[in-house]
Motif scaffolding. Sequence first.
Motif, PDB file in Angstrom:
ATOM      1  N   ASP A  22      29.766  -6.602  67.042  1.00  0.00           N
ATOM      2  CA  ASP A  22      29.364  -7.198  65.776  1.00  0.00           C
ATOM      3  C   ASP A  22      30.439  -8.132  65.223  1.00  0.00           C
ATOM      4  OD1 ASP A  22      27.373  -7.172  63.481  1.00  0.00           O
ATOM      5  OD2 ASP A  22      29.182  -6.500  62.419  1.00  0.00           O
ATOM      6  N   LEU A  23      31.689  -7.713  65.324  1.00  0.00           N
ATOM      7  CA  LEU A  23      32.783  -8.554  64.845  1.00  0.00           C
ATOM      8  C   LEU A  23      32.875  -9.856  65.638  1.00  0.00           C
ATOM      9  CD1 LEU A  23      35.582  -5.884  64.234  1.00  0.00           C
ATOM     10  CD2 LEU A  23      34.586  -7.399  62.514  1.00  0.00           C
ATOM     11  N   ILE A  24      32.720  -9.762  66.954  1.00  0.00           N
ATOM     12  CA  ILE A  24      32.803 -10.965  67.787  1.00  0.00           C
ATOM     13  C   ILE A  24      31.658 -11.917  67.469  1.00  0.00           C
ATOM     14  CG2 ILE A  24      32.596 -11.834  70.150  1.00  0.00           C
ATOM     15  CD1 ILE A  24      34.208  -9.426  71.063  1.00  0.00           C
ATOM     16  N   GLU A  25      30.441 -11.379  67.328  1.00  0.00           N
ATOM     17  CA  GLU A  25      29.272 -12.227  67.078  1.00  0.00           C
ATOM     18  C   GLU A  25      29.324 -12.892  65.708  1.00  0.00           C
ATOM     19  OE1 GLU A  25      25.973  -9.944  69.889  1.00  0.00           O
ATOM     20  OE2 GLU A  25      25.969  -9.610  67.715  1.00  0.00           O
ATOM     21  N   ASN A  26      29.920 -12.228  64.725  1.00  0.00           N
ATOM     22  CA  ASN A  26      29.915 -12.754  63.359  1.00  0.00           C
ATOM     23  C   ASN A  26      31.196 -13.470  62.971  1.00  0.00           C
ATOM     24  OD1 ASN A  26      27.304 -11.785  61.991  1.00  0.00           O
ATOM     25  ND2 ASN A  26      28.026  -9.938  63.028  1.00  0.00           N
ATOM     26  N   LYS A  27      32.320 -13.094  63.581  1.00  0.00           N
ATOM     27  CA  LYS A  27      33.593 -13.688  63.188  1.00  0.00           C
ATOM     28  C   LYS A  27      34.355 -14.320  64.351  1.00  0.00           C
ATOM     29  CE  LYS A  27      34.315 -10.532  59.274  1.00  0.00           C
ATOM     30  NZ  LYS A  27      35.259  -9.578  58.633  1.00  0.00           N
TER      31      LYS A  27
END
Length: 382
Positions: A22-27
Amino acid sequence: MIVSSSLDEVKKREKALFIIKDLIENKGRSALFDLTGLSGGFIASPSQISLLETYVGPAIFEQELQEVGIEHMGGEKVIPLNRTSSGILATILTLVSKGSNVVHYLAELPAHPSIPRSCNLVGANYFETDVFDEFSIPEGTSLVVVTGSTMDHKVIDEDEFRKVIEMAHERNIPVMVDDASGARLRTVVFNQPKACDLGADIAITSTDKLMPGPRGGLMAGREDLIDEIKVKVNQFGLEAQPPAVLAMVNGIKHFDEDNLINSFSRKDELFGLLSEKFDNFETTPTGVMISPEGLADEISVEHYLSDKDVAFVFSFILLKDYGIITIPAVSMPGASATIRFDLSTNDAFNLDLNDLCKKIESSFNKLQEVVINEDECREIVF
């Protein structure tokens, strides 16, 4: 307890990987800071990737791995494996008989769980100690195990290392060295010889620990034993597949000793900063750590979580709020719950240590707020 079984540990790890995704996809990847010391990597050129066919890949890259692997590990021959635990299992399946003894010496208990679990599978008697004066080799021993560097990076004394090998060889008993991180930590930071050069019959390392290689294992040692173990490896599907073998080759080629040496010097700066706020951090050869017991001791409010649960919750707060990956959040079942901040990883090279210290302190303050609520802690972890 929040995490009370191996299944809980698997579920905990699944949640951590979901957060990372989730962190990679959003940030983006820059929002993550992998400080586990196990970040590894996969280095490969397009021309090399085009050769990763079922039989072409091994024909090309396994031969090259023999050359770079022996240079890195010593010994007469190497085997690439899908994990270090696979090599430990294959060795015990090959050399240890039901009812025989396996004795293990390491700098600090406990051993990696793959060792006693493998002994249990074959019905062997297993003994481990971290007190040299208590170490002995009883009659009926089929294998002696030595850990070069523990899960928490405690490194074995070289003189004791040599004596254990001598004791075993006086009885014609083979010695296997679990050198998962030690193959680099011992040799580069502590200037110890390679395990095989010290006389070990078999040594195995993790190719993602303190080096830019893939999650996998590389075993080196006497050619006759390597050949015997390789039979079990192939029988049970424990061998590394061509992509991992290629990445091992390139990971070894790109291993930079200076990275470990630089992290060795930076750890004192981080330790000094944290020591202004906390009492229980300790240095490791390449960073700092705090044990579950030490972390629990820092908490000033009453709660009912186990020490390990406190460490798991803390690791998830670090991950969710700041993208800091530590081992307890992503580890396999049975791994140490000690939280390490390893400065040898790529993400740590340009990290501002004052900023890291502030993030650790902020995460701890949040831990103190939530630790009194078990349901909230459970939600954080799962």
